[in-house]
Scaffold this motif. Structure first.
Motif, short mmCIF file in Angstrom:
data_model
loop_
_atom_site.label_atom_id
_atom_site.label_comp_id
_atom_site.label_asym_id
_atom_site.label_seq_id
_atom_site.Cartn_x
_atom_site.Cartn_y
_atom_site.Cartn_z
N TYR A 20 0.86 -1.19 0.00
CA TYR A 20 0.00 0.00 0.00
C TYR A 20 0.89 1.23 0.00
CZ TYR A 20 -3.07 3.61 2.02
OH TYR A 20 -3.76 4.76 2.28
N ASP A 21 0.74 2.06 -1.04
CA ASP A 21 1.47 3.33 -1.15
C ASP A 21 0.67 4.39 -0.40
OD1 ASP A 21 2.63 5.76 -1.92
OD2 ASP A 21 3.28 4.91 -3.85
N THR A 22 1.23 4.85 0.69
CA THR A 22 0.50 5.80 1.53
C THR A 22 0.30 7.15 0.86
OG1 THR A 22 2.56 6.49 2.59
CG2 THR A 22 1.33 4.71 3.64
N ALA A 23 1.18 7.48 -0.10
CA ALA A 23 1.07 8.79 -0.76
C ALA A 23 -0.01 8.77 -1.83
CB ALA A 23 2.42 9.20 -1.35
N THR A 24 0.01 7.74 -2.67
CA THR A 24 -0.93 7.69 -3.79
C THR A 24 -2.21 6.92 -3.46
OG1 THR A 24 0.07 5.68 -4.68
CG2 THR A 24 1.02 7.78 -5.37
N GLY A 25 -2.13 6.07 -2.45
CA GLY A 25 -3.29 5.24 -2.12
C GLY A 25 -3.42 4.01 -2.98
N VAL A 26 -2.46 3.78 -3.88
CA VAL A 26 -2.50 2.63 -4.77
C VAL A 26 -2.08 1.39 -3.99
CG1 VAL A 26 -1.53 1.59 -6.86
CG2 VAL A 26 -2.06 4.04 -6.79
N VAL A 27 -2.79 0.28 -4.20
CA VAL A 27 -2.49 -0.98 -3.53
C VAL A 27 -2.13 -2.00 -4.59
CG1 VAL A 27 -3.32 -2.81 -2.03
CG2 VAL A 27 -4.06 -0.46 -1.64
N ILE A 28 -0.90 -2.48 -4.54
CA ILE A 28 -0.47 -3.58 -5.40
C ILE A 28 -0.65 -4.87 -4.58
CG2 ILE A 28 1.45 -4.61 -6.65
CD1 ILE A 28 2.60 -1.77 -6.91
N ARG A 29 -1.29 -5.88 -5.14
CA ARG A 29 -1.54 -7.11 -4.37
C ARG A 29 -1.50 -8.31 -5.29
NH1 ARG A 29 -5.52 -4.15 -7.03
NH2 ARG A 29 -7.40 -5.40 -7.30
N ARG A 33 -1.33 1.62 14.39
CA ARG A 33 -0.19 1.05 15.12
C ARG A 33 0.91 0.64 14.17
NH1 ARG A 33 -4.27 -1.39 18.18
NH2 ARG A 33 -4.05 -3.35 17.00
N THR A 34 0.53 0.10 13.02
CA THR A 34 1.54 -0.30 12.02
C THR A 34 2.32 0.91 11.54
OG1 THR A 34 0.10 -2.11 11.31
CG2 THR A 34 1.89 -1.49 9.83
N LEU A 35 1.62 2.01 11.24
CA LEU A 35 2.29 3.23 10.77
C LEU A 35 3.17 3.83 11.86
CD1 LEU A 35 -0.69 4.85 8.83
CD2 LEU A 35 1.33 3.75 7.84
N LYS A 36 2.73 3.73 13.09
CA LYS A 36 3.45 4.35 14.19
C LYS A 36 4.60 3.49 14.69
CE LYS A 36 2.69 6.36 18.77
NZ LYS A 36 1.68 6.64 19.82
N GLU A 37 4.34 2.19 14.87
CA GLU A 37 5.34 1.31 15.49
C GLU A 37 6.11 0.48 14.47
OE1 GLU A 37 3.24 -1.02 18.31
OE2 GLU A 37 2.38 0.71 19.36
N GLY A 38 5.66 0.48 13.23
CA GLY A 38 6.39 -0.23 12.18
C GLY A 38 5.86 -1.60 11.88
N GLY A 91 10.20 6.44 4.86
CA GLY A 91 10.96 7.19 3.87
C GLY A 91 12.18 7.85 4.50
N LYS A 92 12.95 8.60 3.66
CA LYS A 92 14.16 9.26 4.17
C LYS A 92 13.83 10.29 5.23
CE LYS A 92 16.82 8.66 -0.09
NZ LYS A 92 17.57 9.33 -1.19
N LYS A 93 12.69 10.92 5.13
CA LYS A 93 12.32 11.96 6.09
C LYS A 93 11.59 11.41 7.31
CE LYS A 93 12.01 15.56 2.56
NZ LYS A 93 11.13 16.60 1.94
N GLY A 94 11.31 10.09 7.36
CA GLY A 94 10.72 9.52 8.56
C GLY A 94 9.37 8.87 8.37
N PRO A 95 8.34 9.55 7.88
CA PRO A 95 7.02 8.93 7.80
C PRO A 95 7.02 7.73 6.85
CG PRO A 95 6.87 11.31 7.53
CD PRO A 95 8.32 10.96 7.45
N ALA A 96 6.14 6.78 7.10
CA ALA A 96 6.06 5.58 6.27
C ALA A 96 5.53 5.94 4.89
CB ALA A 96 5.15 4.56 6.94
N THR A 97 6.19 5.37 3.90
CA THR A 97 5.76 5.60 2.52
C THR A 97 4.99 4.41 1.97
OG1 THR A 97 7.86 4.73 1.72
CG2 THR A 97 7.70 7.11 2.09
#
Length: 770
Positions: free
Chosen positions: A161-170, A210-215, A242-248
């Protein structure tokens, strides 16, 4: 463009050797430069044009870059050939300039050669790395294919799941788990949440956070497929920062765990059922170590599962087996099961009887690894069965005792009746009078024994009247004292006033005599005391339930008789058996005294209790319900003449009874007619009903019993006077003949005077209406 690039661009050049190709290129370059210079020469007419010189120099250096030989060839041609081309003759060249030019060419050729070598080394490394990258990519593709195969085989889908675009590859399996045989065109967060069960959506949203926060996070929740099916899925997600911290990205795997959840639910249900079972359910290893211990076992034995786990069961419960343990284990191995009854010990030290069933446990390879055991507490059932067997035994003995008492009563009637008749005819100085008196005493004692048998047989339905228990004990005090050894002191503490009780006085005397004599015999030759107490008590149900088991009494006022001795006492095993018929601790005892006492007490709707310990004596306490009526004052006895007249029909199946009754009645002035059974009596009565004044009728006879004979006689003459004779008592006779015109009752055995008195009493009643 490099030689390699030319070869790559023009495949035909790949056939020309590298060295030759470099020479050809150098000559072609020089030719092109010469052509250009010749054009300039023709155009401007100046062969020493600086442009031509510069051009030739660049060509010479460029060809020198291609290699040593191409460079030298080009220098030679440029130095000697081009001047000839333009001037028509060979010009003389400065040797130093030529040498300098050659040296410079060699230097450039050396630099070019070094550069080419570095390029070739770099190309080789690039080719190697490219090959390695290709192999790695191929391996990665192979690993991905294998992973995809494994995941698909395991019914596991994966997603990214791409958090920026919302696209889900599965994977295709991902959509199949959600109920789509073919993948959907697109998948996003909204579509995902739409498939989550409404009750689980909040929990799923929290898991994603929790996944986004704790990994990472793991969750199980329900989904609803398009066809309405509800399935359980497990999702394990990993967040990529990502390089700046938030999950991508959030990637993970999803699996359908419905069957597992159903199995777990089934197992939980089975575990709950095991815990709900009242019996103990155990699982054990081959060495007897406890591996499973349900709540039923906790309740039965008193230890919890943690305390019992790992214990060796046979030692832990102190099991007592009905056969050698080795034999049981051998049956378990060969047959796979065993069942029987065990005796085991609980945590509080109490012993219980259990019905035990064992079944072998096997490993996948077929070897026995232990057994399962189900134990049911049958202690109470065993007690009830034992009580039932005891009751059946008592009933059997009661039938026997009743039959013996009936026959014995007939014999005693002859003995007692004839002895009393003979005694009445003797003078006071007759030397045989003492012998007959002894016969009378023996017969009376035998009659007492038959009354005990009848009481034990449950047929002691007595002539009930309101009795003062203290007065009764006081009246027979002298008789009691004479019946016990002189070394035994009799103490009486008789309450007064005392409520009356509804009882048969004769049977109460039997109770008092039996208990006192037993107490005196328990003391022994060293002497002691027997204490008799009477009193009243208001007893509640709780207290009354602690008396004899199996007897239910209502709360209220009770009168008690207590007999206490200072004898040797009894242990619990003896106390448990003292009321059994024919059980006795005496050398020559009959064993019927206490059985008769129990039968009499129960027939009077009472109960009793025994207190005894070895070395501390014994106390019997008998309880009777208090009567609602006061005890009557004793009536004064008036002597009357027993002589009479009339005809008496004597009906009895025993010869000795008939003859005794005839002799007695004729002695007192009556005429007699004899019949051996009811049918003969009816026939005799039918021939002369008006001449027979009283019928002395036995109750139990063959051919026709007394009840049927009475009914037929009443058909002949409804006013017939019948005096019923039986080994049983008046109450039973009255109950059986209620409303049937019975004139009177006399209990066997009887004396001559009592029979004459009873017949005269019947005749004094209203005369029969004919």
């Amino acid at each position: 463009m490099s030689i390699s690039a030319l070869r790559y661009k023009y495949p035909l050049l790949r056939r020309i050797p590298d060295g030759l190709l470099r020479i050809v290129i150098a000559v072609l370059a020089l030719t092109a430069a010469t052509a250009a210079g010749y054009g300039l020469y023709k155009l401007f007419g100046r062969p020493s044009n600086p442009i031509l010189i510069l051009l030739l120099f660049l060509v010479i250096m460029g060809t020198a870059w291609l290699g040593y030989i191409p460079g030298l060839i080009v220098i030679t041609l440029a130095t000697f050939g081009i001047p000839w081309l333009f001037t028509g003759h060979v010009r003389t060249t400065n040797p130093l300039a030529f040498a300098a030019l050659c040296v410079l060419s060699l230097i450039v050729s050396y630099a070019g050669d070094r550069t080419r070598k570095r390029h070739r080394a770099l190309e080789r490394r690039l080719r190697v790395r490219s090959a390695e990258a290709a192999r790695a990519a191929s391996s990665m593709r192979e690993v991905e294919e294998r992973l995809r195969f494994v995941l698909d085989s395991a019914s596991i889908g994966y997603f990214d799941y791409d958090t920026a675009t919302g696209v889900v590859i599965r994977s295709p399996k991902h959509d199949q788990i959600y109920g789509y045989p073919q993948p959907l065109p697109e998948w996003n967060y909204a579509i995902f949440m739409r498939h989550v069960h409404p009750e689980d959506r909040d929990a799923v949203a929290a898991s994603i956070q929790r996944t986004l926060k704790e990994g990472a996070d793991y969750s199980e929740f329900r989904i609803v497929r398009p066809n309405g099916d509800v399935r359980w899925v497990s999702v394990e997600g990993r967040a990529l920062a990502g390089k700046k911290g938030p999950a991508t990205h959030v990637g993970g795997v999803i699996a359908d765990v419905t069957e597992r959840r159903n199995s777990e639910s089934h197992l939980r249900e089975q575990a709950q059922l095991l815990d709900l079972a009242h019996g103990a359910i155990l699982s054990l290893d081959n060495d007897g170590a406890i591996r499973f211990w349900n709540r039923g076992a906790e309740a039965m034995y008193g230890w919890n599962a943690e305390e019992a786990s790992g214990q060796e069961i046979h030692g832990f419960l102190q099991s007592v087996f009905p056969e050698p343990l080795e034999s049981i284990e051998e049956k378990l191995k060969t047959l796979g099961h065993w069942e029987g009854e065990l005796t085991q010990t609980c945590r509080d030290g109490s012993k219980i009887h259990v019905a035990s069933r064992w079944a072998a446990r096997y490993s996948p390879d077929g070897s026995m690894v232990g057994w399962r055991e189900i134990n049911l507490d049958i202690t109470e059932r065993r007690r009830r069965d034992e009580q039932l067997r005891h009751t059946q035994k008592l009933e059997s003995l009661g039938v026997l005792a009743g039959g013996v008492a009936h026959d014995f009563n007939n014999l005693l009637t002859g003995i007692l009746g004839n002895a009393s008749l003979a005694l009445d005819t003797m003078t006071a100085t007759n030397p045989n009078r003492g012998f007959l008196e002894e016969v009378m005493k023996a017969a009376e004692r035998a009659a007492d024994l038959t009354r005990q048998l009848l009481a034990y047989a449950g047929k002691g339905r007595f002539v009930m009247r309101t009795v003062n228990l203290s007065t009764l004990v006081r009246d027979i005090g002298e008789l009691i004292q004479a019946s016990i050894p002189k070394v035994v002191q009799l103490k009486q503490y008789l309450a007064s006033p005392l409520p009356g009780i509804d009882a048969d006085p004769g049977q109460l005397q039997q109770i008092v005599m039996n208990l006192v004599i037993n107490a005196a015999e328990a003391i022994g030759p060293e002497g002691g005391a027997v204490t008799v107490r009477t009193g009243a008590i208001n007893a509640d149900v709780a207290y009354l339930s602690s008396l004899s088991p199996g007897v239910s009494l209502a709360s209220g006022e009770y009168v008690y008789l207590e007999v206490q001795d200072t004898g040797s006492g009894m242990d619990k095993a003896t106390v448990a058996r003292i009321f059994d018929p024919f059980f006795t601790t005496k050398f020559a005892g009959r064993g019927l005294g206490l059985s008769a006492v129990q039968g009499i007490v129960q027939s009077h709707k009472g109960s009793l209790k025994v207190y005894s310990e070895p070395g501390k004596g014994t106390t019997f306490k008998v309880f009777f319900p208090a009567s609602q009526q006061p005890a009557p004052e004793p009536e004064a006895t008036v002597k009357v003449s027993l002589q009479g007249e009339g005809t008496i029909l004597v009906v009895d199946d025993e010869d000795i009874v008939r003859m005794t009754a005839r002799n007695t009645l004729e002695r007192y002035g009556y005429k007699t007619v004899l019949a051996a059974d009811g049918q003969q009596a009816v026939s005799l009565y039918r021939t002369a009903p008006d001449s027979i004044d009283v019928v002395l009728l036995d109750l139990t006879m063959p051919v026709m019993n007394g009840e049927d004979a009475l009914r037929q006689m009443q058909t002949i003459n409804p006013r017939v006077r019948v005096l019923l004779s039986s080994g049983y008592n008046e109450v039973e006779a009255v109950q059986r003949f209620a409303g049937k015109g019975l004139a009177g009752f006399i209990q066997k055995p009887y004396t001559a005077s009592s029979l004459a008195e009873k017949v005269k009493e019947v005749l004094r009643s209203a005369p029969a209406r004919k």
